[in-house]
Motif scaffolding. Structure first.
Motif, PDB file in Angstrom:
ATOM      1  N   THR A 254      -7.720   3.472   5.592  1.00 17.64           N
ATOM      2  CA  THR A 254      -8.039   3.270   4.443  1.00 17.64           C
ATOM      3  C   THR A 254      -8.857   4.116   3.474  1.00 17.64           C
ATOM      4  O   THR A 254      -9.423   3.595   2.476  1.00 17.64           O
TER       5      THR A 254
ATOM      6  N   GLU B   2      -3.892  -2.743  10.429  1.00 17.54           N
ATOM      7  CA  GLU B   2      -4.954  -3.893  10.443  1.00 17.54           C
ATOM      8  C   GLU B   2      -5.960  -3.614  11.691  1.00 17.54           C
ATOM      9  O   GLU B   2      -6.909  -4.083  11.962  1.00 17.54           O
TER      10      GLU B   2
ATOM     11  N   ASN C 275      -4.511 -15.191  -4.218  1.00 16.24           N
ATOM     12  CA  ASN C 275      -3.124 -14.125  -4.648  1.00 16.24           C
ATOM     13  C   ASN C 275      -2.255 -15.784  -5.292  1.00 16.24           C
ATOM     14  O   ASN C 275      -1.460 -15.230  -6.005  1.00 16.24           O
TER      15      ASN C 275
ATOM     16  N   THR D  12      -6.276  -5.074  -1.139  1.00 19.29           N
ATOM     17  CA  THR D  12      -5.465  -3.859  -0.984  1.00 19.29           C
ATOM     18  C   THR D  12      -5.965  -3.985   0.479  1.00 19.29           C
ATOM     19  O   THR D  12      -6.310  -5.034   1.449  1.00 19.29           O
ATOM     20  N   CYS D  13      -4.560  -4.526   0.926  1.00 18.88           N
ATOM     21  CA  CYS D  13      -4.918  -4.483   2.742  1.00 18.88           C
ATOM     22  C   CYS D  13      -5.803  -3.107   3.423  1.00 18.88           C
ATOM     23  O   CYS D  13      -6.095  -2.460   3.322  1.00 18.88           O
ATOM     24  N   GLY D  14      -6.774  -3.649   4.373  1.00 18.24           N
ATOM     25  CA  GLY D  14      -7.436  -2.621   5.127  1.00 18.24           C
ATOM     26  C   GLY D  14      -9.076  -3.134   4.875  1.00 18.24           C
ATOM     27  O   GLY D  14      -9.848  -2.465   4.731  1.00 18.24           O
ATOM     28  N   TRP D  15      -8.674  -4.337   3.517  1.00 20.04           N
ATOM     29  CA  TRP D  15     -10.394  -4.672   2.055  1.00 20.04           C
ATOM     30  C   TRP D  15     -10.304  -6.008   2.766  1.00 20.04           C
ATOM     31  O   TRP D  15      -9.682  -7.307   1.990  1.00 20.04           O
ATOM     32  N   GLN D  16     -11.269  -6.095   3.237  1.00 21.75           N
ATOM     33  CA  GLN D  16     -11.316  -8.301   3.946  1.00 21.75           C
ATOM     34  C   GLN D  16     -11.755  -9.123   2.274  1.00 21.75           C
ATOM     35  O   GLN D  16     -12.666  -7.859   1.680  1.00 21.75           O
TER      36      GLN D  16
ATOM     37  N   LYS E 237     -12.018  -5.054  -2.038  1.00 22.69           N
ATOM     38  CA  LYS E 237     -11.968  -4.026  -2.875  1.00 22.69           C
ATOM     39  C   LYS E 237     -12.810  -3.778  -4.392  1.00 22.69           C
ATOM     40  O   LYS E 237     -12.224  -3.839  -5.473  1.00 22.69           O
TER      41      LYS E 237
END
Length: 455
Positions: free
Chosen positions: A8, A55, A186, A207-211, A292
């Motif tokens: 990420t 993930e 969403n 963004t995927c990877g940021w909780q 993010k």
């Protein structure tokens, strides 16, 4: 771990690699940092291993305690106690200090922390560090091969295993969002028109990877701008004195010059007529979902300002949340906004809530590294948040030259070429901005395509 950079972190040449990491053991964290079922441990086997799903490569989000390894004294970030030089000046030693600072800054940007522990091992010697926004407290080195000297490490690791999340440095006012809450965020994003300038930015925040995290603001932190302005209109109090002026200046309020009377994501302000200053415990709260950050600092110390596109769970609308650490001697930013609105300063942002972040002990979250500074030069910082309705666009992203001219025309008044909001702030509220820059002039699109505002 050094062979597995976090995917990420952007381009490969800029990815940071942690040497060893202590992670939490809850199921969600284990799923995120687990490297797969392979038993390969050598460098070549790891290099041949197929890339993991993103993930499984989210490690900065879950790092509890980073452990930095250096082979010898030539690359040690700190000198020996009897050497006379705690900060060695060699190039490799300076690089080692920069590396541990980068790693801590990355952790603080990925997580919501009050402080962070770290272990630095050089050869057979180790040091324990505690970082917060004021600086780092570093222990003397102890020999890991000495049965007596190594005891501090045993005690630290044992106590770490028994600590609560807050004692490990995590902010108790922030928790992971649930699946249903993320779904609501969403849905709100998808409900925006395709042409809405916020859609792309909200997608980047998720963004995927940021909780996705849920931030709690107290009921006392919710404000009413209308109540402020009514109170200011009826007030006969004396002008602000110079002592409060200086603290207001440091807070750095960003004005909002927008020709529109209603921002595109505005909502009805809170019904309370004034800010609750009692500090008493509340049983509710206002919740915001963030992912993010849109912008953050690259330093582990200082104000640590981070800006987020946030989802207001009460109104179902998107707002802007700023998280920072203020000097103890400066005003909370929400108080500066109150001063400006009470004095009916025009074209400034519309706060929803804000104030110092209160911990579980009912006191403001603050740094403590400065307490170990013998020279008393390190300032104390207090954790602070501000949420406003407006989500501005950087002045650098102007679509056409005409738009830029229109924005600057709105920002600059012909009389003395000073901005109207800045002029009002000084004339009526005795607050001077002192940081008029590109970063503090933001465009705010209006329903009228011919009108462009700035914040």
């Amino acid at each position: 771990m050094a062979d597995l950079p976090d995917s990420t972190e952007g381009p490969v040449d800029r990815k940071l690699r942690q040497d060893v990491v202590i992670y939490p053991t809850n199921k969600t964290a284990v799923k995120a940092y687990h490297i797969g079922d392979t038993d390969d441990t050598d460098r070549e086997s790891l290099a041949r291993r197929k890339p993991m799903p993103i993930e499984h490569d989210i490690r900065w989000t879950w790092t509890c305690v980073p452990i930095e390894l250096q082979l010898s004294a030539t690359t040690a970030p700190f000198g020996k106690a009897n050497s006379g030089y705690f900060f060695p000046g060699g190039q490799l030693q300076q690089k080692a200090r920069a590396q541990i600072a980068d790693h801590v800054a990355t952790i603080l940007n990925h997580q919501h922390r009050v402080f962070c522990f770290m272990i630095v091992i050089t050869g057979v010697e180790a040091r324990l560090l505690r970082w917060d926004r004021a600086g780092a407290v570093v222990t003397n080195a102890f020999d890991l091969t000495d049965s007596e000297q190594v005891k501090p490490m045993y005690r630290f690791l044992y106590r770490l295993s028994k600590m609560t999340a807050e004692q490990r440095g995590y902010d108790p006012t922030v928790v992971p969002a649930s699946g249903d809450e993320i779904m609501s965020m969403n849905v709100a994003r998808d409900a925006l028109p395709e042409s809405d300038y916020r859609r792309k930015r909200i997608a980047a925040a998720m963004t995927c990877g940021w909780q996705i995290q849920k931030i709690r603001m107290r009921e006392q932190d919710v404000v009413s701008v209308e109540a402020w302005r009514r109170a200011g209109q009826d007030s006969t109090s004396a002008p602000t004195d110079s002592s409060s002026l200086s603290s207001s200046v440091q807070a750095g309020v960003a004005p909002c010059y927008t020709p529109s009377s209603t921002p595109p994501n505005a909502h009805t302000p809170a019904s309370s007529d004034s800010r609750n200053e009692t500090g008493s415990a509340d049983f509710g709260g206002r919740y915001f979902l963030v992912g993010k950050p849109e912008h953050h600092t690259d330093s582990p110390i200082g104000r640590g300002t981070r800006g987020y596109i946030a989802y207001d769970m009460k109104t179902g609308k998107f707002v802007f949340l700023r998280d920072s650490w203020r000097y103890e001697t400066s005003k909370s930013e929400i108080k500066v906004y109150e001063q400006l609105h009470r004095n009916r300063v025009r074209h400034i942002a519309t706060p929803i809530c804000g104030g110092d972040v209160i911990g579980q002990d009912n006191s403001p979250q603050q740094t403590c590294a400065q307490e170990f500074d013998k020279d008393k030069k390190m300032p104390k910082y207090i954790h602070n948040r501000l949420v406003v309705e407006e989500i501005g666009i950087s002045l650098l992203e102007f679509p056409t030259g005409r738009d830029l001219v229109v924005v600057m025309t709105h920002a600059l008044i012909v009389t003395h070429l000073t901005s109207e909001a800045h002029e009002d702030a000084w004339k009526f509220a005795e607050v001077m901005h002192r940081d008029i820059s590109v970063a503090n002039i933001l465009m705010l699109p209006d329903a009228n395509p011919e009108a462009v505002g700035v914040s």
